[in-house]
Design an enzyme around this catalytic site. Structure first.
Site, mmCIF file in Angstrom:
data_model
loop_
_atom_site.group_PDB
_atom_site.id
_atom_site.type_symbol
_atom_site.label_atom_id
_atom_site.label_comp_id
_atom_site.label_asym_id
_atom_site.label_seq_id
_atom_site.Cartn_x
_atom_site.Cartn_y
_atom_site.Cartn_z
ATOM 1 N N TYR A 72 37.044 43.261 43.032
ATOM 2 C CA TYR A 72 36.032 42.973 42.014
ATOM 3 C C TYR A 72 35.616 41.514 42.098
ATOM 4 O O TYR A 72 36.468 40.623 42.202
ATOM 5 C CB TYR A 72 36.577 43.229 40.608
ATOM 6 N N LYS A 111 32.429 33.528 48.393
ATOM 7 C CA LYS A 111 33.826 33.564 48.824
ATOM 8 C C LYS A 111 34.211 34.990 49.263
ATOM 9 O O LYS A 111 34.839 35.184 50.304
ATOM 10 C CB LYS A 111 34.692 33.135 47.638
ATOM 11 N N ARG A 139 29.376 47.683 40.438
ATOM 12 C CA ARG A 139 29.835 48.409 39.242
ATOM 13 C C ARG A 139 28.834 48.156 38.131
ATOM 14 O O ARG A 139 28.682 47.017 37.666
ATOM 15 C CB ARG A 139 31.233 47.955 38.820
ATOM 16 N N GLU A 147 39.047 56.641 33.087
ATOM 17 C CA GLU A 147 39.806 55.679 32.281
ATOM 18 C C GLU A 147 39.833 56.006 30.794
ATOM 19 O O GLU A 147 40.160 55.155 29.983
ATOM 20 C CB GLU A 147 39.284 54.255 32.503
ATOM 21 N N ASP A 149 42.449 50.583 30.863
ATOM 22 C CA ASP A 149 41.650 51.174 29.785
ATOM 23 C C ASP A 149 42.294 52.449 29.263
ATOM 24 O O ASP A 149 42.284 52.710 28.057
ATOM 25 C CB ASP A 149 40.225 51.472 30.275
ATOM 26 N N ILE A 187 41.690 41.936 42.172
ATOM 27 C CA ILE A 187 40.821 41.018 41.431
ATOM 28 C C ILE A 187 40.854 39.591 41.959
ATOM 29 O O ILE A 187 40.169 38.736 41.426
ATOM 30 C CB ILE A 187 41.242 40.979 39.936
ATOM 31 N N HIS A 188 41.656 39.355 43.010
ATOM 32 C CA HIS A 188 41.796 37.982 43.507
ATOM 33 C C HIS A 188 41.931 38.023 45.034
ATOM 34 O O HIS A 188 42.581 38.933 45.566
ATOM 35 C CB HIS A 188 43.041 37.350 42.871
ATOM 36 N N ASP A 240 58.728 71.022 61.036
ATOM 37 C CA ASP A 240 57.851 72.180 61.216
ATOM 38 C C ASP A 240 56.434 71.774 60.841
ATOM 39 O O ASP A 240 56.139 70.579 60.708
ATOM 40 C CB ASP A 240 58.362 73.408 60.445
HETATM 41 N N1 COA Z 1 36.402 37.229 44.228
HETATM 42 C C1 COA Z 1 36.078 36.198 45.034
HETATM 43 N N2 COA Z 1 36.611 34.966 44.931
HETATM 44 C C2 COA Z 1 37.516 34.769 43.957
HETATM 45 C C3 COA Z 1 37.909 35.809 43.085
HETATM 46 C C4 COA Z 1 37.307 37.079 43.238
HETATM 47 N N3 COA Z 1 37.607 38.120 42.446
HETATM 48 N N4 COA Z 1 38.845 35.351 42.246
HETATM 49 C C5 COA Z 1 39.047 34.056 42.564
HETATM 50 N N5 COA Z 1 38.239 33.698 43.600
HETATM 51 C C6 COA Z 1 38.167 32.396 44.272
HETATM 52 C C7 COA Z 1 38.068 31.248 43.285
HETATM 53 O O1 COA Z 1 36.723 30.988 42.956
HETATM 54 C C8 COA Z 1 38.714 30.129 44.022
HETATM 55 O O2 COA Z 1 37.774 29.614 44.951
HETATM 56 P P1 COA Z 1 37.851 28.057 45.402
HETATM 57 O O3 COA Z 1 39.230 27.839 45.962
HETATM 58 O O4 COA Z 1 36.772 27.908 46.435
HETATM 59 O O5 COA Z 1 37.592 27.280 44.157
HETATM 60 C C9 COA Z 1 39.800 30.824 44.850
HETATM 61 O O6 COA Z 1 39.387 32.195 44.970
HETATM 62 C C10 COA Z 1 41.156 30.775 44.195
HETATM 63 O O7 COA Z 1 41.056 31.259 42.859
HETATM 64 P P2 COA Z 1 42.049 30.776 41.732
HETATM 65 O O8 COA Z 1 41.758 29.366 41.352
HETATM 66 O O9 COA Z 1 43.434 31.095 42.161
HETATM 67 O O10 COA Z 1 41.711 31.747 40.538
HETATM 68 P P3 COA Z 1 40.672 31.489 39.341
HETATM 69 O O11 COA Z 1 41.423 30.863 38.207
HETATM 70 O O12 COA Z 1 39.444 30.825 39.853
HETATM 71 O O13 COA Z 1 40.257 32.975 38.949
HETATM 72 C C11 COA Z 1 40.342 35.059 37.854
HETATM 73 C C12 COA Z 1 41.157 33.866 38.356
HETATM 74 C C13 COA Z 1 41.279 36.167 37.387
HETATM 75 C C14 COA Z 1 39.431 34.621 36.697
HETATM 76 C C15 COA Z 1 39.473 35.566 39.038
HETATM 77 O O14 COA Z 1 40.346 35.931 40.076
HETATM 78 C C16 COA Z 1 38.490 36.678 38.734
HETATM 79 O O15 COA Z 1 37.449 36.423 38.157
HETATM 80 N N6 COA Z 1 38.790 37.907 39.171
HETATM 81 C C17 COA Z 1 37.931 39.030 38.974
HETATM 82 C C18 COA Z 1 38.006 39.523 37.552
HETATM 83 C C19 COA Z 1 37.178 40.756 37.332
HETATM 84 O O16 COA Z 1 36.188 40.984 37.986
HETATM 85 N N7 COA Z 1 37.602 41.605 36.377
HETATM 86 C C20 COA Z 1 36.934 42.826 36.091
HETATM 87 C C21 COA Z 1 37.441 43.943 36.917
HETATM 88 S S1 COA Z 1 39.079 44.444 36.500
HETATM 89 MG MG MG Z 2 37.846 49.515 32.912
#
Ligand code: COA
Ligand code: MG
Length: 284
Positions: free
Chosen positions: A10, A21, A67, A129, A156, A222-223, A270
């Site tokens: 996501y 990224k 989504r 969900e 959810d 998510i990361h 088998d």
């Molecule tokens: N997609 C792409 N890149 C991402 C990312 C993602 N989902 N989550 C983090 N990154 C990037 C950050 O921007 C950061 O980039 P940088 O080093 O160039 O600054 C790097 O990866 C490391 O991220 P980090 O600092 O460890 O995390 P954060 O505090 O920036 O973000 C979250 C944490 C949870 C807010 C973030 O991961 C996020 O938004 N995830 C998606 C959440 C989502 O979509 N939820 C709904 C579906 S369940």
């Molecule tokens: Mg949901």
């Protein structure tokens, strides 16, 4: 056979930096989000940002999904009409039910016809969900031939059921197994819950392995740090591959010698075991 969807990442749809990224990662699917990852007052900006990302970012081999918001929000159709002309590979529908999937698929039919794209070429993925959806999974899975995968929206669902989330996931165990039974019956992929503790690769790896053991094809992430962990966890390890090769070779030899059952590593083999071994080799 559908394309591999071991990790579905996501990315908040209004966050250009994260979209850029995401485009640089070696990930099976990116899912640009208009639902819960985006604040209410940022939905409009997110639509425009996703369109720009689809038109200009090099996502490489990654499948590009969007989504949209759930039908109950009243914004699903507008989301779809905004992003489809930029030609994502598919749409993820949250809070899905069978009627909702048919409506969304119908709008996708219209766009495919208008653009001259092959009918049925845009993929549709549902998130199951709610408790209502879970007790009507047969209807969900057979709603439309466009449906390729069902995502287990465990967070959810836990909220809907009034369950307490635990690391062991016993509160979700029945629903998690129930879902994969339905997707298997309808020839669809099942994708597992999000592991929210994105700084715990060991916990993520074991949860992903469990999901694979149950028959899941992949997992939501998510990361970026979660992507390689999950993509590896959904591949068979070396020992499994070596075992599968011995079984398939042993099978060929046994067939040539006119024997149905035979032994590998001191265990009976088998037909169902041979099919399991063939499925492992097919994933490589
Ligand atoms: N997609 C792409 N890149 C991402 C990312 C993602 N989902 N989550 C983090 N990154 C990037 C950050 O921007 C950061 O980039 P940088 O080093 O160039 O600054 C790097 O990866 C490391 O991220 P980090 O600092 O460890 O995390 P954060 O505090 O920036 O973000 C979250 C944490 C949870 C807010 C973030 O991961 C996020 O938004 N995830 C998606 C959440 C989502 O979509 N939820 C709904 C579906 S369940
Ligand atoms: Mg949901």
């Amino acid at each position: 056979m559908f394309r591999p969807r071991r990790a579905l990442l996501y990315i908040p749809g209004d966050d250009w930096h994260k979209l850029e990224k995401g485009a640089g990662l070696d990930v099976d699917c990116v899912c640009m989000d208009l639902e819960d990852g985006v604040a209410l007052n940022r939905k409009e900006a997110a639509r425009a940002t996703i369109v720009q990302a689809l038109q200009s970012l090099p996502f490489g081999r990654a499948e590009r999904l969007v989504r949209i918001q759930p039908l109950a929000s009243g914004a699903a159709e507008a989301d779809l009409r905004a992003v489809l002309p930029a030609h994502p590979d598919g749409i993820v529908l949250p809070k899905a039910d069978a009627d909702g999937l048919r409506r969304v698929s119908g709008w996708m039919d219209e766009e495919e016809a208008a653009q001259g794209w092959p009918a049925g070429s845009l993929a549709l993925i549902a998130i199951a969900e709610t408790a209502q959806t879970m007790i009507h999974l047969q209807a969900l899975c057979s709603a439309t031939p466009r449906l390729q995968a069902v995502i287990f929206g465990g967070e959810d669902l836990a909220a809907d059921v009034g369950a307490v989330r635990t690391a062991e996931m016993h509160e979700l165990a029945f629903a998690r197994s129930w879902l994969v039974l339905h997707t298997a019956a309808y020839g669809l992929q099942a994708l597992d819950v999000v592991y929210t503790n994105f700084r715990d690769p060991d916990g993520l790896r074991s949860e992903a392995r469990r999901a694979r053991e149950l028959g899941y094809a992949g997992k939501q992430v998510i990361h970026p740090a979660q992507v390689p962990v999950v993509q590896e966890a959904f591949l068979p390890d070396e020992a499994e591959v070596a075992w599968a090769r011995r079984v398939v070779e042993g099978f060929a030899q046994a067939q040539a010698e006119g024997r149905g059952a035979f032994a590998v590593d001191g265990r009976m083999v088998d037909m169902p075991v041979v099919r399991r071994a063939q499925a492992i080799l097919a994933r490589l």
